[in-house]
Design an enzyme around this catalytic site. Structure first.
Site, PDB file in Angstrom:
ATOM      1  N   CYS A   8       0.869  -1.182   0.000  1.00 47.14           N
ATOM      2  CA  CYS A   8       0.000   0.000   0.000  1.00 47.14           C
ATOM      3  C   CYS A   8       0.904   1.230   0.000  1.00 47.14           C
ATOM      4  O   CYS A   8       2.076   1.147  -0.386  1.00 47.14           O
ATOM      5  CB  CYS A   8      -0.976  -0.018   1.173  1.00 47.14           C
ATOM      6  SG  CYS A   8      -0.206  -0.001   2.806  1.00 47.14           S
ATOM      7  N   ASN A  11       2.295   1.445   4.383  1.00 45.74           N
ATOM      8  CA  ASN A  11       2.591   0.178   5.083  1.00 45.74           C
ATOM      9  C   ASN A  11       2.272   0.265   6.579  1.00 45.74           C
ATOM     10  O   ASN A  11       2.919  -0.357   7.411  1.00 45.74           O
ATOM     11  CB  ASN A  11       4.044  -0.291   4.867  1.00 45.74           C
ATOM     12  CG  ASN A  11       4.320  -1.742   5.306  1.00 45.74           C
ATOM     13  OD1 ASN A  11       5.428  -2.062   5.730  1.00 45.74           O
ATOM     14  ND2 ASN A  11       3.349  -2.609   5.220  1.00 45.74           N
ATOM     15  N   CYS A  13      -1.489   0.916   7.366  1.00 39.68           N
ATOM     16  CA  CYS A  13      -2.932   0.641   7.502  1.00 39.68           C
ATOM     17  C   CYS A  13      -3.358  -0.627   6.758  1.00 39.68           C
ATOM     18  O   CYS A  13      -3.715  -1.626   7.372  1.00 39.68           O
ATOM     19  CB  CYS A  13      -3.765   1.823   6.983  1.00 39.68           C
ATOM     20  SG  CYS A  13      -3.522   3.353   7.918  1.00 39.68           S
ATOM     21  N   ARG A  14      -3.327  -0.587   5.416  1.00 40.19           N
ATOM     22  CA  ARG A  14      -3.924  -1.676   4.634  1.00 40.19           C
ATOM     23  C   ARG A  14      -3.018  -2.892   4.484  1.00 40.19           C
ATOM     24  O   ARG A  14      -3.447  -4.023   4.736  1.00 40.19           O
ATOM     25  CB  ARG A  14      -4.308  -1.158   3.228  1.00 40.19           C
ATOM     26  CG  ARG A  14      -5.443  -0.173   3.259  1.00 40.19           C
ATOM     27  CD  ARG A  14      -5.561   0.577   1.939  1.00 40.19           C
ATOM     28  NE  ARG A  14      -4.450   1.493   1.741  1.00 40.19           N
ATOM     29  CZ  ARG A  14      -4.246   2.211   0.645  1.00 40.19           C
ATOM     30  NH1 ARG A  14      -5.081   2.094  -0.371  1.00 40.19           N
ATOM     31  NH2 ARG A  14      -3.218   3.042   0.568  1.00 40.19           N
ATOM     32  N   SER A  15      -1.769  -2.697   4.038  1.00 40.40           N
ATOM     33  CA  SER A  15      -0.953  -3.886   3.740  1.00 40.40           C
ATOM     34  C   SER A  15      -0.536  -4.681   4.988  1.00 40.40           C
ATOM     35  O   SER A  15      -0.444  -5.908   4.903  1.00 40.40           O
ATOM     36  CB  SER A  15       0.241  -3.546   2.836  1.00 40.40           C
ATOM     37  OG  SER A  15       1.120  -2.625   3.420  1.00 40.40           O
ATOM     38  N   ASP A 121      -7.899   3.837   0.751  1.00 39.67           N
ATOM     39  CA  ASP A 121      -7.032   4.359   1.804  1.00 39.67           C
ATOM     40  C   ASP A 121      -7.894   4.821   2.984  1.00 39.67           C
ATOM     41  O   ASP A 121      -8.679   5.754   2.848  1.00 39.67           O
ATOM     42  CB  ASP A 121      -6.244   5.535   1.208  1.00 39.67           C
ATOM     43  CG  ASP A 121      -5.258   6.121   2.198  1.00 39.67           C
ATOM     44  OD1 ASP A 121      -5.326   5.768   3.397  1.00 39.67           O
ATOM     45  OD2 ASP A 121      -4.430   6.938   1.770  1.00 39.67           O
TER      46      ASP A 121
END
Ligand code: 4NP
Length: 150
Positions: A8, A11, A13-15, A121
């Site tokens: 993401c 690195n 939040c999402r990944s 995001d």
């Protein structure tokens, strides 16, 4: 050994969530064969930091501990190490494609193959955004496991 890198922007939040959720889903399904699962960001702002507390919290609510991860930035070497490099959204995919054009190696793809294509995001959202991200990542992880098994 199958190796997968989730990417993401930050690195945090999402990944990191994708790394933790995919690992959990794969372990639970009894995925055949060893797996290396990692995550990274296209940006460097948060390098060395733990995941965002909102991601840690949503993962914990679903029984997954991602608190010990540390953010890092994608490197050219990653394209020669990982079998699958999966972007959380089209902007990060575009960034990865530019890197790959220089470095060669694994061609990056989108993590989600569904029509929405992006795990949005959530950085500027509230807790609701993170729950939505969790659901997209869980569904995407199950679909990815299915693709890998075929
Ligand atoms: P991520 O979320 O890409 O899912 O880790 C973000 C984290 C930080 C920023 C943007 C997105 N930021 O601009 O600092």
């Amino acid at each position: 050994m199958t190796s997968i890198l989730f990417v993401c922007l930050g690195n945090i939040c999402r990944s990191p969530l994708a790394e933790g959720v995919f690992r959990a889903v794969a372990d639970k399904s009894g995925h055949g064969g060893p797996l290396r699962v990692d995550s990274a960001g296209t940006g460097a702002w948060h390098v060395g930091n733990p995941p965002d507390p909102r991601s840690v919290e949503v993962a914990a609510r679903h029984g997954i501990d991602i608190s010990r991860q540390k953010a890092r930035q994608v490197t050219d070497d990653d394209f020669h190490v990982f079998d699958h490099i999966l972007a959380m959204d089209p902007d990060n995919l575009a960034h990865l494609k530019r890197m790959q054009a220089r470095s060669g190696g694994t061609l990056p793809r989108l993590f989600l193959e569904t029509p929405d294509r992006a795990v949005p995001d959530p950085y500027y959202d509230g807790a609701d955004g993170f729950e939505q991200v969790y659901r997209l990542i869980e569904a995407g992880s199950l679909a990815l496991l299915d693709r890998l098994a075929r």
